[in-house]
Design an enzyme around this catalytic site. Sequence first.
Site, PDB file in Angstrom:
ATOM      1  N   ASP A  55      41.847  40.222  34.693  1.00  0.00           N
ATOM      2  CA  ASP A  55      41.282  38.951  35.720  1.00  0.00           C
ATOM      3  C   ASP A  55      40.381  37.990  35.284  1.00  0.00           C
ATOM      4  O   ASP A  55      39.971  38.095  34.331  1.00  0.00           O
ATOM      5  CB  ASP A  55      41.209  40.037  37.075  1.00  0.00           C
ATOM      6  CG  ASP A  55      41.545  39.322  38.179  1.00  0.00           C
ATOM      7  OD1 ASP A  55      42.166  38.152  38.300  1.00  0.00           O
ATOM      8  OD2 ASP A  55      41.493  39.718  39.159  1.00  0.00           O
ATOM      9  N   HIS A  56      40.135  37.368  36.288  1.00  0.00           N
ATOM     10  CA  HIS A  56      38.993  36.031  36.553  1.00  0.00           C
ATOM     11  C   HIS A  56      38.098  36.290  35.094  1.00  0.00           C
ATOM     12  O   HIS A  56      37.240  37.189  34.891  1.00  0.00           O
ATOM     13  CB  HIS A  56      38.303  35.716  37.390  1.00  0.00           C
ATOM     14  CG  HIS A  56      39.301  35.430  38.745  1.00  0.00           C
ATOM     15  ND1 HIS A  56      39.522  34.143  38.859  1.00  0.00           N
ATOM     16  CD2 HIS A  56      39.737  36.280  39.565  1.00  0.00           C
ATOM     17  CE1 HIS A  56      40.204  34.267  39.901  1.00  0.00           C
ATOM     18  NE2 HIS A  56      40.442  35.285  40.451  1.00  0.00           N
ATOM     19  N   GLU A 104      34.709  37.305  43.615  1.00  0.00           N
ATOM     20  CA  GLU A 104      35.267  38.612  43.103  1.00  0.00           C
ATOM     21  C   GLU A 104      34.752  38.969  41.554  1.00  0.00           C
ATOM     22  O   GLU A 104      34.821  38.132  40.643  1.00  0.00           O
ATOM     23  CB  GLU A 104      36.848  38.333  42.605  1.00  0.00           C
ATOM     24  CG  GLU A 104      37.587  39.707  42.324  1.00  0.00           C
ATOM     25  CD  GLU A 104      38.979  39.685  42.016  1.00  0.00           C
ATOM     26  OE1 GLU A 104      39.677  40.648  41.957  1.00  0.00           O
ATOM     27  OE2 GLU A 104      39.455  38.327  42.076  1.00  0.00           O
ATOM     28  N   HIS A 106      39.545  34.913  48.098  1.00  0.00           N
ATOM     29  CA  HIS A 106      39.235  36.084  47.683  1.00  0.00           C
ATOM     30  C   HIS A 106      38.675  36.985  49.034  1.00  0.00           C
ATOM     31  O   HIS A 106      37.865  36.336  49.660  1.00  0.00           O
ATOM     32  CB  HIS A 106      38.318  36.516  46.493  1.00  0.00           C
ATOM     33  CG  HIS A 106      39.012  36.154  45.251  1.00  0.00           C
ATOM     34  ND1 HIS A 106      38.463  35.308  44.408  1.00  0.00           N
ATOM     35  CD2 HIS A 106      40.044  36.410  44.679  1.00  0.00           C
ATOM     36  CE1 HIS A 106      39.161  35.027  43.285  1.00  0.00           C
ATOM     37  NE2 HIS A 106      40.191  35.645  43.543  1.00  0.00           N
ATOM     38  N   HIS A 133      46.389  34.411  43.934  1.00  0.00           N
ATOM     39  CA  HIS A 133      45.145  35.047  43.876  1.00  0.00           C
ATOM     40  C   HIS A 133      44.829  35.039  45.415  1.00  0.00           C
ATOM     41  O   HIS A 133      45.066  34.495  46.102  1.00  0.00           O
ATOM     42  CB  HIS A 133      43.978  34.329  43.234  1.00  0.00           C
ATOM     43  CG  HIS A 133      44.270  34.572  41.685  1.00  0.00           C
ATOM     44  ND1 HIS A 133      43.120  34.773  40.857  1.00  0.00           N
ATOM     45  CD2 HIS A 133      45.404  34.521  40.788  1.00  0.00           C
ATOM     46  CE1 HIS A 133      43.527  35.038  39.507  1.00  0.00           C
ATOM     47  NE2 HIS A 133      44.901  34.691  39.592  1.00  0.00           N
ATOM     48  N   ASN A 157      47.792  39.067  43.620  1.00  0.00           N
ATOM     49  CA  ASN A 157      46.767  39.918  43.261  1.00  0.00           C
ATOM     50  C   ASN A 157      46.384  40.578  44.509  1.00  0.00           C
ATOM     51  O   ASN A 157      46.271  40.098  45.780  1.00  0.00           O
ATOM     52  CB  ASN A 157      45.410  39.147  42.896  1.00  0.00           C
ATOM     53  CG  ASN A 157      45.669  38.575  41.435  1.00  0.00           C
ATOM     54  OD1 ASN A 157      46.800  38.643  40.812  1.00  0.00           O
ATOM     55  ND2 ASN A 157      44.318  38.329  40.597  1.00  0.00           N
TER      56      ASN A 157
END
Length: 359
Positions: A107-108, A180, A226, A264, A286
């Site tokens: 992820d990110h 996040e 998020h 996301h 996600n």
Amino acid sequence: MSAPTRLKPGVVTGEDYRALIAACQDGGYALPAVNVVGTNGINAVLEAAAKNRSDVIVQLSNGGARFYAGEGMKDALQARILGAVSAAQHVHLLAEQYGVCVVLHTDHANKGLIPWVEGMIGHGEEHFRRTGRPLFSSHMLDLSEESLDFNLSECARVLKRLAPLGMSLEIELGVTGGEEDGIGSEDLDAANNAHLYTQPEDVLRAYEELSPIGHFSVAASFGNVHGVYAPGNVKLRPEILGASQSLVAERHGGGAKPLALVFHGGSGSEKEKIAQAVGFGVFKMNIDTDTQFAFAESIGGFVLENEAAFRHQIDPQSGKPLKKLYDPRKWLRLGEQGMVRRLDEAFADLGAAGKSLAG
């Protein structure tokens, strides 16, 4: 109609990964991409996928990967790299036994975490030399806080390493609100922040610069954030995704959905907006906050109901041993079951239940 594509159960990469994306988009469904931090999370995701006869995406953030390696490792970068590698090996070992197809993803990763991504690619290249297959299906670079020029040029550089391995790259255009694992900001002003809404022209430019190099997917922001917030704070506009698809198709063809899109900040989103996003070609959503809560809530309820077992080895009232209650296998299993129940809902919301390509 032609028979549906059938893939070997286990981790999918390369052409199989692209076939899975095409099946999602053609079939009008998407897969949950579940963040994990340990074997309990991975096992729960695999169990839920098998139960729902759906394929699934297992992913790790940089913090999740570090936790997987153990917070006792002093070298934080090595912990992030080796934690992710260890988790990938765990999934490779078990996924086939659960009888579903699994996408392995990270992820990110912002500018400061590029060394993490490059470290994982190094391990992936070694795995490819030994097995002929990559270790991961894809990685993500989230350079949305940088200039568009830097974002795309750096993504192009990394994609040139991934493409020969049969791997994909996920990029972010626009900014997903919230925070996040240290990426982003918890400041929320979704209603008035233009950065939360990706411009289709930027998506077109990304397509023109990256598609000649290799396969990529786009986390295009359409107001998503998020975490979970009070109703009304998050203004989702899935039509932005449709506009991006239309612009790329108009200029370059590739059917109605030439872009592989991801969503996301899926936790807590309205089901109607989820369905609209999937209709515009989102194949991946996600989910992290909701599964974290499902895991914690299940364990927390058990602890509150059996408080004595978490304070004493012997019940002070009855004199009986309490080992069967404080045994980690008891309450960790409850956490896994809580995640499975929440993922039952996610598979249903995304229309993925019963549609596994595993043959």
